[in-house]
Design an enzyme around this catalytic site. Structure first.
Site, PDB file in Angstrom:
ATOM      1  N   HIS A 170      41.052  45.976  46.209  1.00  0.00           N
ATOM      2  CA  HIS A 170      41.582  44.653  46.562  1.00  0.00           C
ATOM      3  C   HIS A 170      42.862  44.813  47.366  1.00  0.00           C
ATOM      4  O   HIS A 170      43.330  45.935  47.570  1.00  0.00           O
ATOM      5  CB  HIS A 170      41.767  43.764  45.330  1.00  0.00           C
ATOM      6  N   HIS A 182      46.106  43.875  46.983  1.00  0.00           N
ATOM      7  CA  HIS A 182      47.484  43.927  46.480  1.00  0.00           C
ATOM      8  C   HIS A 182      48.209  45.187  46.956  1.00  0.00           C
ATOM      9  O   HIS A 182      47.603  46.265  47.035  1.00  0.00           O
ATOM     10  CB  HIS A 182      47.495  43.853  44.949  1.00  0.00           C
ATOM     11  N   ASP A 194      50.167  47.288  45.632  1.00  0.00           N
ATOM     12  CA  ASP A 194      50.130  48.514  44.827  1.00  0.00           C
ATOM     13  C   ASP A 194      48.755  49.186  44.865  1.00  0.00           C
ATOM     14  O   ASP A 194      48.487  50.117  44.091  1.00  0.00           O
ATOM     15  CB  ASP A 194      50.568  48.232  43.381  1.00  0.00           C
ATOM     16  N   HIS A 195      47.881  48.735  45.762  1.00  0.00           N
ATOM     17  CA  HIS A 195      46.570  49.386  45.919  1.00  0.00           C
ATOM     18  C   HIS A 195      46.306  49.797  47.365  1.00  0.00           C
ATOM     19  O   HIS A 195      45.439  50.631  47.621  1.00  0.00           O
ATOM     20  CB  HIS A 195      45.456  48.462  45.403  1.00  0.00           C
ATOM     21  N   HIS A 252      40.790  38.449  39.457  1.00  0.00           N
ATOM     22  CA  HIS A 252      42.154  38.930  39.711  1.00  0.00           C
ATOM     23  C   HIS A 252      42.567  38.510  41.137  1.00  0.00           C
ATOM     24  O   HIS A 252      43.622  37.938  41.348  1.00  0.00           O
ATOM     25  CB  HIS A 252      42.184  40.441  39.532  1.00  0.00           C
ATOM     26  N   ASP A 311      41.924  46.260  39.484  1.00  0.00           N
ATOM     27  CA  ASP A 311      42.665  45.489  38.470  1.00  0.00           C
ATOM     28  C   ASP A 311      41.784  44.444  37.791  1.00  0.00           C
ATOM     29  O   ASP A 311      42.270  43.393  37.386  1.00  0.00           O
ATOM     30  CB  ASP A 311      43.865  44.789  39.121  1.00  0.00           C
ATOM     31  N   HIS A 363      45.519  50.813  36.690  1.00  0.00           N
ATOM     32  CA  HIS A 363      46.826  50.956  36.024  1.00  0.00           C
ATOM     33  C   HIS A 363      46.703  51.608  34.647  1.00  0.00           C
ATOM     34  O   HIS A 363      45.672  51.503  33.994  1.00  0.00           O
ATOM     35  CB  HIS A 363      47.478  49.575  35.808  1.00  0.00           C
TER      36      HIS A 363
HETATM   37 FE    FE Z   1      47.587  46.457  40.625  1.00  0.00          FE
HETATM   38 ZN    ZN Z   2      46.210  43.782  41.705  1.00  0.00          ZN
END
Ligand code: FE
Ligand code: ZN
Length: 272
Positions: free
Chosen positions: A54, A56, A58-59, A112, A131, A169
């Site tokens: 996805h 985001h 942090d990905h 998400h 996530d 995570h």
């Molecule tokens: Fe994340």
């Molecule tokens: Zn995420």
């Protein structure tokens, strides 16, 4: 031999590198480039693809730097074509994407985010869930409804029991506390928590985890298990009863205190 390496990124993110005998690799959800580059260099690997579950940060944070350095291709959801930086290959639910002898089934799992996807590699016995599904938990609903998330979790739950889940995570320990709170008599969960504590004390990841066990201990995969739901309702009733009696005592004490401060006579309220 083919294998999947786990790479710690940022605070609690994981990226994953799959590598084959020919030292070719793909990486899933590189939050940042440098730990991924370190692992690639240490293992003398050629990065061919980046897979994003996805959009985001942090990905996808390492997308551009890795693409520039390795000239690799980026694979992501067609629905997120405008949100995944550097996307080259757009995929949708039911598509197949292949890396040499391994083929991933693309499963759309919104909730998400609206464009979230999972990559299920039957031949690797692995699914990358980003996530959406965590060990003992699930992702927050940023762009979806509970129904959307539940349908997504059901799709993942339908995969073979022996599937290993690689999520985005390391949230397992805090998820375990919540799971234990609402499912206090689950022996399998207790066993899992012992193992989780052991791993975390040694600084080891609790990922991957196996779907077959997860189906019995992750509360979010059991929302249609009537026995489990009944036990949660009973626990809630107990909780509210306890809360209400606590609230009653608090109001009673407050009333006495007010009465005492205004009349100087304790308990006059109940004598009248
Ligand atoms: Fe994340
Ligand atoms: Zn995420």
């Amino acid at each position: 031999m083919a294998e999947i390496l786990i790479i710690k990124c940022l605070n609690d993110n994981y990226a994953y590198i799959y590598l084959n005998d020919k030292k070719e690799a793909f990486v899933v959800d590189p939050s940042e480039a440098s730990p991924v580059i370190d692992t690639l260099e240490k293992n003398d690997l050629q990065l061919k693809y980046i897979l994003n579950t996805h959009h985001h940060f942090d990905h996808i944070g390492g997308n551009f730097e890795l693409k520039e350095k390795y000239n690799c291709k980026i694979v992501g959801s067609k629905k997120d074509r405008d949100r995944i930086p550097g996307i080259d290959i757009e995929i949708s639910d039911g598509d197949y994407w292949s890396f040499k002898e391994h083929t991933a089934q693309i499963i759309e799992i919104p909730g998400h985010t609206s464009g979230h996807i999972a990559f299920f590699f039957k031949s690797l016995n692995a699914v990358f869930t980003g996530d959406t599904l965590f060990s003992l938990g699930c992702g927050r609903l940023f762009e979806g409804t509970p129904t959307m998330m539940w349908n997504s979790l059901k799709k993942l739950r339908a995969l073979p029991d022996q599937t290993k889940i690689y999520c985005g995570h390391e949230y397992t320990f805090s998820n375990a506390k919540f799971a234990k709170h609402i499912d206090p008599n689950n022996k399998l969960l207790d066993e899992a928590i012992v193992e989780i504590k052991n791993k975390r004390e040694k600084g080891l990841p609790t990922i991957p985890f196996e779907l077959g066990t997860e189906k019995k201990i992750n509360p979010f995969l059991r929302a249609d298990d009537q026995k489990f739901i009944d036990s949660i309702i009973k626990a809630l009733v107990r909780f509210f009863k306890a809360e209400w009696s606590g609230a009653f005592v608090a109001i009673f004490i407050l009333a006495i205190a007010i009465e005492f401060s205004t009349s100087g006579r304790p308990l006059s309220l109940i004598h009248i």
